[in-house]
Scaffold this motif. Structure first.
Motif, mmCIF file in Angstrom:
data_model
loop_
_atom_site.group_PDB
_atom_site.id
_atom_site.type_symbol
_atom_site.label_atom_id
_atom_site.label_comp_id
_atom_site.label_asym_id
_atom_site.label_seq_id
_atom_site.Cartn_x
_atom_site.Cartn_y
_atom_site.Cartn_z
ATOM 1 N N ALA A 36 0.830 -1.206 0.000
ATOM 2 C CA ALA A 36 0.000 0.000 0.000
ATOM 3 C C ALA A 36 0.863 1.255 0.000
ATOM 4 N N VAL A 37 1.859 1.292 0.866
ATOM 5 C CA VAL A 37 2.738 2.459 0.950
ATOM 6 C C VAL A 37 3.456 2.668 -0.381
ATOM 7 N N ALA A 38 3.947 1.572 -0.977
ATOM 8 C CA ALA A 38 4.646 1.670 -2.261
ATOM 9 C C ALA A 38 3.724 2.191 -3.359
ATOM 10 N N ALA A 39 2.426 1.909 -3.248
ATOM 11 C CA ALA A 39 1.455 2.358 -4.248
ATOM 12 C C ALA A 39 0.958 3.779 -3.967
ATOM 13 N N GLY A 40 1.482 4.402 -2.924
ATOM 14 C CA GLY A 40 1.081 5.765 -2.607
ATOM 15 C C GLY A 40 -0.204 5.869 -1.811
ATOM 16 N N VAL A 41 -0.626 4.757 -1.215
ATOM 17 C CA VAL A 41 -1.831 4.747 -0.393
ATOM 18 C C VAL A 41 -1.465 5.217 1.009
ATOM 19 N N TRP A 42 -2.251 6.137 1.548
ATOM 20 C CA TRP A 42 -2.023 6.595 2.911
ATOM 21 C C TRP A 42 -2.563 5.545 3.868
ATOM 22 N N VAL A 43 -1.878 5.355 4.965
ATOM 23 C CA VAL A 43 -2.267 4.360 5.953
ATOM 24 C C VAL A 43 -2.465 5.051 7.291
ATOM 25 N N GLY A 44 -3.579 4.761 7.940
ATOM 26 C CA GLY A 44 -3.860 5.278 9.271
ATOM 27 C C GLY A 44 -4.248 4.136 10.187
ATOM 28 N N VAL A 45 -4.074 4.344 11.480
ATOM 29 C CA VAL A 45 -4.453 3.352 12.478
ATOM 30 C C VAL A 45 -5.430 4.000 13.444
ATOM 31 N N VAL A 46 -6.532 3.310 13.689
ATOM 32 C CA VAL A 46 -7.500 3.713 14.703
ATOM 33 C C VAL A 46 -7.346 2.720 15.840
ATOM 34 N N ALA A 47 -6.959 3.226 17.015
ATOM 35 C CA ALA A 47 -6.643 2.350 18.137
ATOM 36 C C ALA A 47 -7.577 2.591 19.313
ATOM 37 N N ALA A 48 -8.138 1.518 19.833
ATOM 38 C CA ALA A 48 -8.994 1.622 21.016
ATOM 39 C C ALA A 48 -8.157 1.793 22.278
ATOM 40 N N GLY A 49 -6.851 1.558 22.176
ATOM 41 C CA GLY A 49 -5.957 1.697 23.327
ATOM 42 C C GLY A 49 -5.454 3.117 23.493
ATOM 43 N N ARG A 50 -4.637 3.316 24.526
ATOM 44 C CA ARG A 50 -4.058 4.619 24.835
ATOM 45 C C ARG A 50 -2.914 4.933 23.870
ATOM 46 N N ARG A 51 -2.710 6.212 23.572
ATOM 47 C CA ARG A 51 -1.642 6.643 22.672
ATOM 48 C C ARG A 51 -0.275 6.207 23.197
ATOM 49 N N SER A 52 -0.065 6.303 24.504
ATOM 50 C CA SER A 52 1.238 5.967 25.081
ATOM 51 C C SER A 52 1.618 4.513 24.822
ATOM 52 N N TRP A 53 0.636 3.700 24.535
ATOM 53 C CA TRP A 53 0.905 2.298 24.265
ATOM 54 C C TRP A 53 0.836 1.982 22.774
ATOM 55 N N ALA A 54 -0.167 2.523 22.094
ATOM 56 C CA ALA A 54 -0.401 2.187 20.687
ATOM 57 C C ALA A 54 0.649 2.791 19.756
ATOM 58 N N GLU A 55 0.974 4.061 19.950
ATOM 59 C CA GLU A 55 1.888 4.729 19.021
ATOM 60 C C GLU A 55 3.284 4.086 18.993
ATOM 61 N N PRO A 56 3.910 3.819 20.141
ATOM 62 C CA PRO A 56 5.222 3.157 20.078
ATOM 63 C C PRO A 56 5.147 1.763 19.452
ATOM 64 N N LEU A 57 4.048 1.064 19.681
ATOM 65 C CA LEU A 57 3.905 -0.273 19.103
ATOM 66 C C LEU A 57 3.804 -0.200 17.585
ATOM 67 N N VAL A 58 3.007 0.733 17.081
ATOM 68 C CA VAL A 58 2.880 0.896 15.627
ATOM 69 C C VAL A 58 4.243 1.239 15.031
ATOM 70 N N ARG A 59 4.964 2.161 15.658
ATOM 71 C CA ARG A 59 6.294 2.532 15.154
ATOM 72 C C ARG A 59 7.247 1.343 15.182
#
Length: 170
Positions: A36-59
């Protein structure tokens, strides 16, 4: 089945909730995510968890700069199945629901994404649980089954879902 034109985005929730094993969905979807990224598609994540936990995990799972937006429980006042998180992700991306395909592994995620006007693929994680779910664009056991969820297949599923929903709204 006309593919989506213009700017497109995929929103995923499988890395979203705070539970043991969270992030497995992103890890399983990594080849498809890179496609998807190679095709120029933007990717987003919607997380039911807290940012302090979800964001580092996604990275950690996908690296820096591949995910355009991460919306977490900290960003919304109403949890999933309310569509607020998806609506915020769409606003962050500056993109319309018609140009977006969501991925989720839960009934609540499907309700929230559909309520936000999104075509949605349900990834069950269970080959025995791939029954037809009427509101889903597709139901898959995993991201790389018989028809891997690469960009071309996702655009086809998206186009089919929108064609059916435009007819039923008329």
């Amino acid at each position: 089945d006309r593919p989506v034109g213009g700017r497109v985005a995929f929103l995923g929730t499988s890395a979203a909730t705070a539970y043991p094993g969270m992030g497995a969905g992103l890890l399983w979807a990594f080849p498809e995510l890179m496609d998807a990224v190679a095709a120029g598609v933007w990717v987003g994540v919607v997380a039911a968890g807290r940012r302090s936990w979800a964001e580092p995990l996604v990275r950690q799972l996908v690296g820096e700069g591949l995910v355009e937006t991460i919306v977490t429980a900290d960003d919304v006042t109403k949890p999933v199945p309310d569509p607020e998180a998806y609506q915020l992700a769409l606003a962050d991306l500056g993109i319309r629901p018609e140009n977006t395909l969501a991925f989720t592994g839960s009934a609540a995620g499907l309700r929230a994404a559909n309520s936000a006007g999104l075509a949605t693929v349900v990834v069950t994680g269970d080959p025995a649980a791939t029954r037809d779910i009427p509101d889903a664009a597709a139901v898959c056991a995993d991201y790389d089954g018989a028809e891997p969820l690469l960009v071309a297949n996702c655009r086809r599923l998206h186009g089919r879902w929108w064609a059916a929903h435009k007819r039923s709204a008329a």
